[in-house]
Design a protein around this motif. Structure first.
Motif, short mmCIF file in Angstrom:
data_model
loop_
_atom_site.label_atom_id
_atom_site.label_comp_id
_atom_site.label_asym_id
_atom_site.label_seq_id
_atom_site.Cartn_x
_atom_site.Cartn_y
_atom_site.Cartn_z
N GLY A 34 0.81 -1.30 0.04
CA GLY A 34 -0.06 -0.03 -0.01
C GLY A 34 0.89 1.37 0.05
O GLY A 34 0.25 2.40 -0.02
N TRP A 35 2.04 1.35 -0.04
CA TRP A 35 2.93 2.48 -0.05
C TRP A 35 2.97 3.02 -1.58
O TRP A 35 2.81 2.42 -2.49
N ARG A 36 3.08 4.40 -1.62
CA ARG A 36 3.59 5.09 -2.85
C ARG A 36 4.90 4.95 -2.79
O ARG A 36 5.74 5.76 -1.90
N VAL A 37 5.45 4.79 -3.87
CA VAL A 37 6.92 4.91 -4.07
C VAL A 37 7.40 5.43 -5.26
O VAL A 37 6.74 5.48 -6.32
N ASN A 38 8.38 6.47 -4.87
CA ASN A 38 8.90 7.33 -5.69
C ASN A 38 10.41 6.80 -6.03
O ASN A 38 11.43 6.74 -4.93
N VAL A 39 10.87 6.58 -7.24
CA VAL A 39 12.37 5.95 -7.23
C VAL A 39 12.95 7.28 -8.16
O VAL A 39 12.37 7.45 -9.33
N VAL A 40 14.06 7.65 -7.88
CA VAL A 40 14.81 8.81 -8.32
C VAL A 40 16.23 8.27 -8.73
O VAL A 40 16.61 7.02 -8.18
N ASN A 41 16.79 8.80 -9.82
CA ASN A 41 18.09 8.34 -10.21
C ASN A 41 18.01 7.03 -10.93
O ASN A 41 18.76 6.12 -10.75
N ALA A 42 17.20 7.11 -11.54
CA ALA A 42 16.70 5.67 -12.43
C ALA A 42 17.77 5.09 -13.53
O ALA A 42 18.19 4.17 -13.82
N GLU A 43 18.55 6.14 -13.88
CA GLU A 43 19.58 6.12 -15.24
C GLU A 43 20.87 5.54 -14.27
O GLU A 43 21.65 4.74 -14.91
N LYS A 44 20.79 5.30 -13.15
CA LYS A 44 22.02 5.12 -12.25
C LYS A 44 21.47 3.82 -11.66
O LYS A 44 22.50 3.05 -10.91
N ILE A 45 20.64 3.09 -11.78
CA ILE A 45 20.40 1.94 -11.22
C ILE A 45 21.21 0.69 -12.13
O ILE A 45 21.49 0.83 -13.43
N VAL A 46 21.96 -0.09 -11.47
CA VAL A 46 22.88 -1.26 -12.21
C VAL A 46 22.15 -2.55 -12.49
O VAL A 46 21.38 -2.81 -11.82
N LEU A 47 22.56 -3.14 -13.72
CA LEU A 47 22.27 -4.45 -14.12
C LEU A 47 23.60 -5.22 -13.87
O LEU A 47 24.57 -4.96 -14.47
N SER A 48 23.59 -6.54 -13.25
CA SER A 48 24.63 -7.29 -13.10
C SER A 48 25.04 -8.11 -14.25
O SER A 48 23.94 -8.25 -14.83
N GLY A 49 26.26 -8.51 -14.62
CA GLY A 49 26.57 -9.05 -15.62
C GLY A 49 27.62 -8.56 -16.62
O GLY A 49 27.78 -7.30 -16.55
N ASP A 50 28.09 -9.26 -17.71
CA ASP A 50 29.11 -8.85 -18.59
C ASP A 50 28.10 -7.54 -19.35
O ASP A 50 27.01 -7.85 -19.82
N PRO A 51 28.65 -6.16 -19.33
CA PRO A 51 27.79 -5.33 -20.29
C PRO A 51 27.56 -5.34 -21.73
O PRO A 51 26.30 -5.31 -21.99
N ARG A 52 28.43 -6.26 -22.37
CA ARG A 52 28.02 -6.58 -23.93
C ARG A 52 27.05 -7.59 -23.87
O ARG A 52 26.08 -7.64 -24.68
N MET A 53 26.78 -8.57 -22.74
CA MET A 53 25.94 -9.68 -22.67
C MET A 53 24.48 -9.12 -22.41
O MET A 53 23.39 -9.44 -22.85
N VAL A 54 24.59 -7.95 -21.52
CA VAL A 54 23.38 -7.50 -20.65
C VAL A 54 22.72 -6.63 -22.22
O VAL A 54 21.45 -6.63 -22.26
N VAL A 55 23.45 -5.84 -22.58
CA VAL A 55 23.07 -5.04 -23.87
C VAL A 55 22.55 -5.83 -24.85
O VAL A 55 21.35 -5.65 -25.37
N GLU A 56 23.25 -7.03 -25.07
CA GLU A 56 22.78 -8.01 -26.34
C GLU A 56 21.47 -8.32 -26.05
O GLU A 56 20.52 -8.54 -26.78
N SER A 57 21.09 -8.63 -24.84
CA SER A 57 19.95 -9.62 -24.30
C SER A 57 18.68 -8.57 -24.54
O SER A 57 17.70 -8.77 -24.84
N TYR A 58 18.98 -7.26 -24.22
CA TYR A 58 17.89 -6.14 -24.19
C TYR A 58 17.80 -5.86 -25.61
O TYR A 58 16.60 -5.66 -26.00
N ARG A 59 18.77 -5.85 -26.41
CA ARG A 59 18.56 -5.50 -27.75
C ARG A 59 17.69 -6.69 -28.42
O ARG A 59 16.84 -6.21 -29.23
N THR A 60 17.88 -7.79 -28.32
CA THR A 60 17.20 -8.78 -28.95
C THR A 60 15.61 -8.83 -28.42
O THR A 60 14.75 -9.20 -29.13
N THR A 61 15.48 -8.33 -27.05
CA THR A 61 14.35 -8.46 -26.42
C THR A 61 13.54 -7.06 -27.11
O THR A 61 12.39 -7.21 -27.60
#
Length: 155
Positions: A34-61
């Motif tokens: 039931g909370w209202r949630v505001n998330v700031v600085n969304a561009e600085k959230i990190v994704l774990s894993g090899d950067p090339r593999m992460v980008v490639e998986s998002y690109r195919t999706t």
């Protein structure tokens, strides 16, 4: 929803240096409570894993589904950091239920810190902190830029 003192149950979460999946699960639990949630600085959230593999998986999706007819008929996939994070939270909420839709409506995600939230205290969750990662990770803003995000604030 209001607390006993009459104040709204609202929380402002700083997303910088937080692991996306872990942060999304904590935010989803707060939304369902039931909370209202505001998330700031969304561009600085990190994704774990090899950067090339992460980008490639998002690109195919995001870019992989194509139509034989026109780009207008393709499914609309998120490309901005706000929408990528909101999509991750949405996947952790009940599907096709009013409870899940109401919970998602209480979520606000921002790139940077908007003026109305500048004086507020930000919350960080230690279980989602990126200092737990031993090696490779990439920020959500970098992934979004490689998917075609121009880097501006979405309206």
């Amino acid at each position: 929803m209001l607390l006993a003192g009459g104040e709204a149950r609202e929380i402002v979460v700083d997303g910088s240096g937080m692991i996306m999946g872990r942060l999304a699960s904590v935010v989803a639990k707060l939304l369902l409570a039931g909370w209202r949630v505001n998330v700031v600085n969304a561009e600085k959230i990190v994704l774990s894993g090899d950067p090339r593999m992460v980008v490639e998986s998002y690109r195919t999706t995001v870019l992989g589904v194509k139509s034989h007819f026109s780009h207008k008929w393709r499914p609309k996939r998120p490309r901005t950091p706000q929408r990528l994070f909101k999509h991750a939270v949405r996947g952790m909420l009940p599907k096709n239920k009013a409870r899940g839709r109401r919970a998602l409506a209480r979520l606000r995600v921002y790139v940077g810190v908007p003026d109305e939230l500048k004086g507020r205290e930000f919350v960080r969750f230690p279980e989602a902190d990126a200092s737990r990662l031993s090696s490779h990770y990439i920020e959500l803003g970098a992934v979004a830029r490689q998917l075609g995000w121009k880097g501006g604030v979405e309206k």
